[in-house]
Write a protein that holds these residues in place. Structure first.
Motif, PDB file in Angstrom:
ATOM      1  N   THR A   1       0.830  -1.210   0.000  1.00  6.41           N
ATOM      2  CA  THR A   1       0.000   0.000   0.000  1.00  6.41           C
ATOM      3  C   THR A   1       0.861   1.255   0.000  1.00  6.41           C
ATOM      4  O   THR A   1       0.619   2.193  -0.768  1.00  6.41           O
ATOM      5  CB  THR A   1      -0.931  -0.003   1.230  1.00  6.41           C
ATOM      6  OG1 THR A   1      -1.832  -1.109   1.133  1.00  6.41           O
ATOM      7  CG2 THR A   1      -1.732   1.285   1.314  1.00  6.41           C
TER       8      THR A   1
ATOM      9  N   ASN B   1      -4.799  -0.063  -1.884  1.00  8.28           N
ATOM     10  CA  ASN B   1      -5.022  -0.634  -0.558  1.00  8.28           C
ATOM     11  C   ASN B   1      -4.751  -2.132  -0.558  1.00  8.28           C
ATOM     12  O   ASN B   1      -5.005  -2.835  -1.542  1.00  8.28           O
ATOM     13  CB  ASN B   1      -6.423  -0.298  -0.033  1.00  8.28           C
ATOM     14  CG  ASN B   1      -7.543  -1.075  -0.679  1.00  8.28           C
ATOM     15  OD1 ASN B   1      -7.745  -2.245  -0.397  1.00  8.28           O
ATOM     16  ND2 ASN B   1      -8.292  -0.420  -1.552  1.00  8.28           N
TER      17      ASN B   1
ATOM     18  N   THR C   1      -5.110   1.128   4.300  1.00  9.33           N
ATOM     19  CA  THR C   1      -4.715  -0.242   3.977  1.00  9.33           C
ATOM     20  C   THR C   1      -5.889  -1.130   3.610  1.00  9.33           C
ATOM     21  O   THR C   1      -5.796  -1.979   2.720  1.00  9.33           O
ATOM     22  CB  THR C   1      -3.968  -0.859   5.173  1.00  9.33           C
ATOM     23  OG1 THR C   1      -2.906   0.009   5.563  1.00  9.33           O
ATOM     24  CG2 THR C   1      -3.411  -2.229   4.837  1.00  9.33           C
TER      25      THR C   1
END
Length: 339
Positions: free
Chosen positions: A115, A121, A293
């Protein structure tokens, strides 16, 4: 300060996932449920959970170190007050939250380096779909996610005392999930009615759950895409933990749809973790990286939320602190100032 203190601090941080996975396994094995009726030995628990007794005994010792269980003098274990939060049937149980953090979120965080290097993500890189579409593919995952989000609804409790709902006759909860926030408001305002708006499968599940509560007969249900249209005519609109999962333009789209549906004297209440403008410590900084994330989202400062609201036709009029470093942002239509 001891010369080893910095090294110990770093070690504690590096091994943090040991604790999170231990709590996850405790939740997965329903240890708190098994201990709800009284203390049990590791042998008893191994028999009930189908686990290897020596391994489980070592886990229980670690869970004792973490404050999740405690051992009696005869070696039997019982849950602590914290451990009881993992019971399945407890109001506001954190079990599903522990499962979500220990399974889908844990795996996604394993891609944090990806990420940071790419901006993609980690959850999407792992599963081939962003978090919200991924969960929407499965009713079981959707239900798990909604139950997990309900576990953190304790910060809803102060909201009726922080905003004057006395003139509200209709309260609309946008993307309201299982209706926990709406129910909290309606319990405090017995003359008000509510509308729960979300995806159809979410609304149907919430209808079943809310039907068993004291406010079930005062809730109407609607579903659709909040980027297109939301129920009109509400006096107060609720928007909890939605904006942090969207980029700025999509946030403005959602807010603009609410502004179009709202009367000139209406109010919008937003629940989010807000990053302090002064840079002081906050859980919001932790969740900002979590959203980066897992969902490709972002936590924002008060100034950033003010800008988004102004772009959509609102003024930010108040910010109230809630538990767990969460804030209640109150906004009103800009046109009110001119009246």
């Amino acid at each position: 300060m001891s010369e080893t203190a910095p090294a110990r601090r770093v070690l504690d941080l590096m091994t943090g996932y040991w604790a999170s996975q231990a709590v996850y396994v405790a939740a997965k094995l329903e240890l708190a449920d098994h201990l709800a009726t009284g203390p049990l030995t590791s042998t008893d628990l191994a028999g009930r959970t189908g686990t290897d007794e020596p391994s489980l005994a070592r886990l229980l010792r670690f869970l004792s170190e973490l404050g999740i269980v405690t051992a009696d003098a005869d070696g039997a274990y019982r849950t602590t007050e914290a451990g009881a939060e993992l019971r399945t049937q407890e109001h506001g149980s954190m079990r599903d939250l522990a499962l979500l953090y220990g399974e889908e979120f844990y795996a996604g965080w394993g891609n944090l380096l990806h990420t940071v290097r790419t901006g993609q993500n980690g959850f999407e890189a792992l599963h081939g779909a962003a978090m919200y579409p991924y969960f929407a593919q499965s009713p079981e995952l959707t239900a798990k996610f909604d139950r997990a989000m309900a576990a953190s609804s304790a910060f809803f409790e102060p909201i009726p005392s922080l905003h004057d709902f006395s003139r509200a006759r209709t309260v609309v909860d946008i993307a309201g999930g299982n209706g926990a926030l709406l129910a909290t408001v309606l319990r405090a305002q017995p003359d008000a009615r509510g509308i729960l708006f979300d995806a159809q499968h979410v609304v149907e599940a919430a209808r079943t759950e809310l039907a068993t509560t004291s406010v079930g007969d005062r809730v109407d249900y609607a579903w659709g895409d909040y980027y297109d249209k939301v129920p009109a005519g509400g006096d107060v609109y609720l928007l909890s933990r939605v904006l942090h999962g969207r980029d700025d333009d999509k946030c403005v789209d959602v807010l603009a749809r609410i502004r179009e549906a709202m009367p000139e004297d209406g109010a919008l209440l937003i629940v989010e973790r807000v990053i302090p403008d002064d840079g002081s410590a906050s859980l919001a900084a932790w969740f900002d990286v979590h959203m980066l994330t897992i969902a490709g989202g972002t936590e924002r400062t008060t100034s950033q939320y003010r800008d988004l609201l102004e772009r959509a036709g609102f003024d930010l009029t108040a910010v109230h602190g809630l538990p767990l470093d969460t804030q209640l942002l109150v906004a009103q239509p800009q046109s009110r100032k001119a009246n």
